[in-house]
Enzyme design. Sequence first.
Site, short mmCIF file in Angstrom:
data_model
loop_
_atom_site.label_atom_id
_atom_site.label_comp_id
_atom_site.label_asym_id
_atom_site.label_seq_id
_atom_site.Cartn_x
_atom_site.Cartn_y
_atom_site.Cartn_z
N PHE A 1 -10.93 27.88 -18.19
CA PHE A 1 -11.96 28.72 -18.25
C PHE A 1 -13.60 29.53 -18.75
CE2 PHE A 1 -7.48 30.60 -18.50
CZ PHE A 1 -6.79 30.77 -17.03
N GLY B 1 -5.68 22.86 -13.76
CA GLY B 1 -4.81 23.28 -13.14
C GLY B 1 -5.26 24.37 -11.37
N ARG C 1 -16.08 26.72 3.47
CA ARG C 1 -15.21 25.85 4.24
C ARG C 1 -14.19 25.85 3.28
NH1 ARG C 1 -14.39 19.94 4.63
NH2 ARG C 1 -12.24 19.85 5.85
N LEU D 1 -11.11 24.05 1.43
CA LEU D 1 -10.58 22.37 1.34
C LEU D 1 -9.32 22.96 1.22
CD1 LEU D 1 -13.88 20.99 -1.15
CD2 LEU D 1 -13.45 21.28 1.65
N PRO E 1 -6.27 25.59 1.49
CA PRO E 1 -5.53 27.10 1.70
C PRO E 1 -4.84 27.14 -0.06
CG PRO E 1 -5.20 25.84 4.18
CD PRO E 1 -5.57 25.04 2.80
N THR F 1 -4.06 25.76 -3.01
CA THR F 1 -4.43 25.82 -4.28
C THR F 1 -5.85 26.55 -4.11
OG1 THR F 1 -6.34 24.04 -3.02
CG2 THR F 1 -3.69 23.38 -4.39
N GLN G 1 -6.28 29.54 -6.77
CA GLN G 1 -7.67 29.80 -7.49
C GLN G 1 -8.25 31.51 -7.51
OE1 GLN G 1 -8.83 28.41 -9.88
NE2 GLN G 1 -10.81 27.56 -9.17
N GLY H 1 -18.64 25.98 -4.32
CA GLY H 1 -17.63 26.25 -5.09
C GLY H 1 -16.56 27.58 -5.12
N GLU I 1 -14.92 31.00 -9.64
CA GLU I 1 -15.78 32.06 -10.61
C GLU I 1 -15.31 32.61 -9.78
OE1 GLU I 1 -17.55 30.20 -14.30
OE2 GLU I 1 -17.59 28.75 -12.89
MO1 MOS Z 1 -16.70 28.31 -16.21
S1 MOS Z 1 -17.40 29.71 -17.47
O1 MOS Z 1 -18.22 27.66 -16.32
O2 MOS Z 1 -15.28 27.43 -16.97
#
Ligand code: MOS
Length: 639
Positions: free
Chosen positions: A137, A365, A523, A525, A527, A529, A533, A596, A599
């Site tokens: 994190f 993970g 998109r 990649l 479903p 994982t 996330q 991405g 986050e």
């Molecule tokens: Mo993230 S806070 O850039 O691991």
Amino acid sequence: PTRRSSDLAQTREQAEHAATLVGVSYQADQARLSFEKLLPEARRAPDVPGEPGTLTRGNADAALAGASVVVDQVYRTPRLNHAAMELHAATAEWHGDHLTLYDESQGISLTRRSLATVFGLKRENVRVVSPFVGGGFGSKLVWSHQILCAAAAKLCQRPVQLVLSREQVFATVGSRSLTEQRVALASRRDGTLTALVHTGTTATGVGKNGWIEQFTSPARRLYHADTYRLAQSVVELNTVASTYMRGPGEATGSFALECAMDELADAAGIDPIELRRRAEPAKDWSHGNAFSGRDLLEAFRIGAERFRWDERSAKPQSRRDGEWWVGQGVAAAYYPYVRLPGARATIQLTANGYATVSCAAHEMGMGTATVQAQAAAERLGLPAGHVTFTYGDSDLVAAAFAGGSTQTVSIIAAVEHTTNALVKKLLDLAGRDSPLAGAHPRDVEARDGGLYRKAGGAGESYVSLLRRAGRDTVEAEASGGAPMEMLKYSMNSYGAQFCEVRVSELTGEVRVSRWVGAFDTGRILNPKTATSQFRGGIIMGIGMALTEEAIFDERTGRIINPSLAEYHVPVHADVPPIDILWTGIPDPLAPAGARGIGEISVTGVAAAVANAVYNATGQRIRDLPITPDKILVTQAQEQ
Ligand code: MOS
């Protein structure tokens, strides 16, 4: 000098006892410990990552003064700790002037570089191995413990393992800083925004030591307003370092902005989703660039449908179930797209038609190895089971670090380029007797375990190609290149967070009872994982909303609650069923169409909870976390 190995403790108990025997004398100095007391000396933050810290368009203050609807409030977020399940730990081993560090890292190339600098070594003399990370994190980078561990191993000339206690993680590893933010919004009666002001202060280390939360980041991209004023200030404190924590800046900034949008919707008598529809920008006002792909409103649409938003009453205190007030809230999620330059990959293709893709990547993970093997298999036209992804070792070619939601696309770009290089090599190997003789890379496609001409379909399998060429393996390596797409376009991910809460009138307890997260991240990649996330980020956001706060003693600068017994992260009983949806619309400019996803899911969560609490109870809590005492106090004040 050579030390005996008995100079180091053999057990944790010995080490802890020995530490109690060490006496330290020091000269006390004035320390900067109180954020509130130092607020008047806050200085302007010169910039936030890659952008000016202060940004204005038009005269927002004049627009605020003359507006028909105005919301002007201060929001506070506390210090937070990453609270990864796995404690920070390292094992160091020296062979002459070669150092090997077994670490848990989301940036092994960065760690290698730092250790080489600290110990005066050539970079290639340092190897960092980190196959798995039990939660990062943002916290699993270089801190003092890896350096102490390597120094101790050097001193006593044998391998040394160092594991921080939970209390030491809280005390020595940096974490999310606190913020005090003002958001002022003004609109016409129809809800179109005439002013957006987002200012405030956060804390960082003394001497610009540490991260400065860029909480004005979402206000730079999310909404159209006629005028804007954004400004960030910072206070320097001698407390634990401020560092990145999932959605750094966006998690805290979206709390203030998205609560304010809800307050404005309420003040203007407009549905909060409709308010956002009216504020949808045509382009990125902060740069003037067009968006590469932006379907925030589609995320709201599919989320609203799944959540059954139309069944909600906008009036607070309109649903009750015994002692529980029930309410619903919504907020936007936002996180920028970033792809880092410098990521490389190697692909080794073997004569049996299997491939190994390698780079110094990280698995915390989130499914890195699975997703990269799948993406490479698709690219190479191989079954997924024929591709192995190796990672987690700094001796492999450099990957992107696992941060800023950048790793996946950065590696995918490198794998794409490496695949192209591999195809070129294979065609060079194809002799005159091959159906691929004389073919140009642009004329062929990788499919069905080999290369085939796009026109006519003649070609051959990798197995046959390598056998014909008399090769056991063919290898290629390439870089992902520079992320040029980021220069010309505003590239970001979006989402819509829908939350239902139940708030006890008797105890002030808030329970999140239902969640829908709908994301527009390009998109998807994988479903499975991706869902996991997204869910993880939402759960982290629920902790931020309701229970998490690292409390500091202003006399000592120390954390009072450095344990998971007193710093409360959500447990299973705190987490409702979480529905995850996505638009899945590929980004035309991102590698593989994907942006991405690491986050964004934590952003907007705390605001959605606070907005749902308001809808349930009529109480606006602008100070996280929303603990029962704050609800009861506000309730008492209102009566
Ligand atoms: Mo993230 S806070 O850039 O691991």
